[in-house]
Design a protein around this motif. Sequence first.
Motif, PDB file in Angstrom:
ATOM      1  N   ASP A 336       0.880  -1.165   0.000  1.00  0.00           N
ATOM      2  CA  ASP A 336       0.000   0.000   0.000  1.00  0.00           C
ATOM      3  C   ASP A 336       0.918   1.215   0.000  1.00  0.00           C
ATOM      4  N   GLN A 337       0.790   2.083  -1.021  1.00  0.00           N
ATOM      5  CA  GLN A 337       1.709   3.206  -1.156  1.00  0.00           C
ATOM      6  C   GLN A 337       0.942   4.529  -1.255  1.00  0.00           C
ATOM      7  N   PRO A 338       0.489   5.059  -0.147  1.00  0.00           N
ATOM      8  CA  PRO A 338      -0.163   6.373  -0.195  1.00  0.00           C
ATOM      9  C   PRO A 338       0.884   7.489  -0.213  1.00  0.00           C
ATOM     10  N   SER A 339       0.613   8.544  -0.954  1.00  0.00           N
ATOM     11  CA  SER A 339       1.515   9.699  -0.957  1.00  0.00           C
ATOM     12  C   SER A 339       0.703  10.954  -1.238  1.00  0.00           C
ATOM     13  N   THR A 360      -2.920   6.707  -4.537  1.00  0.00           N
ATOM     14  CA  THR A 360      -3.339   5.493  -3.835  1.00  0.00           C
ATOM     15  C   THR A 360      -2.884   4.307  -4.670  1.00  0.00           C
ATOM     16  N   THR A 361      -1.956   3.538  -4.145  1.00  0.00           N
ATOM     17  CA  THR A 361      -1.384   2.394  -4.878  1.00  0.00           C
ATOM     18  C   THR A 361      -1.552   1.130  -4.057  1.00  0.00           C
ATOM     19  N   GLU A 362      -1.968   0.062  -4.727  1.00  0.00           N
ATOM     20  CA  GLU A 362      -2.083  -1.249  -4.103  1.00  0.00           C
ATOM     21  C   GLU A 362      -1.394  -2.270  -4.992  1.00  0.00           C
ATOM     22  N   ALA A 363      -0.728  -3.243  -4.362  1.00  0.00           N
ATOM     23  CA  ALA A 363      -0.011  -4.265  -5.131  1.00  0.00           C
ATOM     24  C   ALA A 363       0.101  -5.542  -4.325  1.00  0.00           C
ATOM     25  N   THR A 364       0.174  -6.661  -5.032  1.00  0.00           N
ATOM     26  CA  THR A 364       0.489  -7.954  -4.420  1.00  0.00           C
ATOM     27  C   THR A 364       1.714  -8.523  -5.120  1.00  0.00           C
ATOM     28  N   ASN A 365       2.632  -9.088  -4.324  1.00  0.00           N
ATOM     29  CA  ASN A 365       3.907  -9.573  -4.854  1.00  0.00           C
ATOM     30  C   ASN A 365       4.171 -11.003  -4.385  1.00  0.00           C
ATOM     31  N   THR A 404      -4.950  11.599  -8.170  1.00  0.00           N
ATOM     32  CA  THR A 404      -5.977  12.646  -8.271  1.00  0.00           C
ATOM     33  C   THR A 404      -5.355  13.997  -7.953  1.00  0.00           C
ATOM     34  N   ASP A 405      -5.584  14.977  -8.845  1.00  0.00           N
ATOM     35  CA  ASP A 405      -5.080  16.340  -8.655  1.00  0.00           C
ATOM     36  C   ASP A 405      -6.239  17.254  -8.287  1.00  0.00           C
TER      37      ASP A 405
END
Length: 791
Positions: A336-339, A360-365, A404-405
Amino acid sequence: MKAKLHYITIIFFLVLQSPLAFAQNETINISGTLVEEDTNQPIPYATVAVYNSTSKDIITGTTTDDFGKFNIQVNNTNVYLQISFMGYETKTITDLPKTNNIINLGTIVLASDNEELDAVLVTGEVSKTVFKLDKRVFNVGTDISSTGMSALEVLNNVPSVNVNIEGEITLRGSGGVQILINGKPSVLADQSSNALGTITADMIESIEVITNPSAKYEASGTSGILNIILKKEEKQGWNGSISANTGIPDNHSIGGSINRRTEKFNLFTQFGAGYRSIPREREVINRNLTNNESVFSNGEEFRNETFFNITLGTDYHLNEYNVFTLSGNFAYEIEDQPSETNFSFFEGDNLISRWIRNETTEATNPKWQYEFNWKKTFQSNEDHTFQLSALGSFFGKDQSSLFTDATLEGENVDNNQRTATDFLQADYTFKADYVNPINKEYTIETGAQYVINDVGNDFEVQDLIGGEYITNQDLTNNFEWNQKVLGIYATGAYENETWGLKLGMRIENTELNTLLTNTSEANSQNFTNLFPTVHSSYKLSENFSLQAGYSKRIFRPRLWDLNPFFNIRNNFNITVGNPDLQPEFTHSYELTSIYKIGKASLSSSLYHRYTTEVVERVSTFQDNVTFTTPQNIGTNATIGFETNGKYSPSNWLTLTGDFNFNYFDRKGTFEDQVFDFTGKQWSTRLGSKIGLPADIDLELNGNYQSGFETVQGEQSGFAFLDVGVRKKIFKGKIVANLGVRDVFASRIQERFVNQPTFETYDYSLRGRFVTFGISYGFGKGEAMTYSGRRR
């Protein structure tokens, strides 16, 4: 000596005693459980002997199992027991209460024999370093092997090697150290888990330190190699640990390791799970010197991960000369990469617009790794060996991001976007090595290695237009990268007690193919290179030696150096790969002196490196956007001096230091711009380990990295301090760690690009990290910390 004769006598009678000697009419069963006095932990493989009370002759005996339990049968009630184990006081039991032909002694406590342990430390063999042609060999003596310390702590006793409290390993002050077990890559050597926790000091024969690798090792360079050689006759039994950690920012994990050794098998497993958050502060300034426009951006980025992993493996000793290893690892990460980034656009001093960009970024590795190895030792010589290994790994990433801007002031600059990434990577390594010591002075080595890297990265960018997301073809790509490297080598060495010479040649063929499927842009390269190596050593005395070496190395561009992938987290500062990038080659010369002065060990090196087709990250500027791309730019000639040492004036204090200075001469051009300049760079590291009362260790490590000039600007210097405290409980069966990384939050990285038409400034700070962990070890070794670092 008396203790050794005692054990030999017991074994002699156990083997030669005849059943007729104690034949009686009734059978009595004697049982019990043996534990340590201090920790209440079971003592495996202790000797339990039964003596005749009248004649004092030994009748029979046994050893305790992995859980400290024993069970023995006798046909005579006129007996007593004697229980003994190295490092503990021998215990005699004469009171044997019998109930229905059963004598249950319950829990039996053994106390530590401090006098015997002290005798071992004083009179035993002391660890020392032996200098070979292309490496230094640290032989582990009984002063270390009898302490029960872990493999990481043994490494920390090796000159030029430093291991901090969190388990991070550096060699001559540099990270990126490759760890081998018995000369081969291994799941056990994985630094990102607590895999080394299954190896204890008494299992280690020696540790090889290799700073300038010979032709035997692949030509792509690392900062060095540490090869842990295990004893052939390893002690049997259970060994393992469990641990829990917490920290600020969030860094929580639990983990464990179990190791079971028998005569034929060595079974091992590691497992872990946790959650961590890695924040980073970022500030970037773009200045257009042509029209006096500027873009300011600052914010905080996070990388949050929930992770799970497990390792299973076994060594199977088919016989004295053949050992097979099979192991595997599975890991799974949820990202989860919020910035949040704030932007401001100026014309001169006038604010034109201000907006905020959220991600808002989500990933599975998912990740797999597996290993097979066969080592054959020939009967003629234990150093005459053939080794065959195969390793495979897979990594996948399924990632989606939403940007989102929102305009806060001035002109509307809203630009909502979303991305999707489907990434797959498979790597395979096949390796064969043959070593033949023809006699005591001459040795030949030969072997081959074949490495396959196969990667696909499908990346799509969509822009929100008219309420609908439309694919942006300019930023979308599907990149395929396939690389195959075949290496064959041979070395020959002569070495006597005073000097030696080792010559080697490695030939590597590289086949590289890249393809952008959406544009059909392809790049194919096939090249073959020779990599000669020369190493020599001369021993002036027991405490002073000289080593000289030459090797040719290669840096092959990595996936993200080649992939024209656009990271749009900050769409005014974009990093893009270059599929046309060429490898860089380095000629490395090194002269090293190694010497001991009392309790200090020192190593100093003069080195020269000449690199062609140097890969540099070059920035270009268009519409106030900075594009950074790796490019091959000219040559770099470096002359440097490095010295490092370790000094232990007492048992409670160890001081370490490392200093590296180099002067470089850069030459090259890019797009008609000449990059010819000279510069210097230096770094130093000072560390101390202080043993405090109550089994508390304090560790302080200070680091400084100077600033240096780059092809387009400069990189600033920084200093930082790490502090760690460790408390051992129950002789190391329980260990508590407290660590603070970057105590003053001063590890600030600043990069300046100064060009005639534009300037950029990039600021980055990870910040202070505080961690606390507690671990419990069982079996032969101490507790090991599961750090939960990224795999």
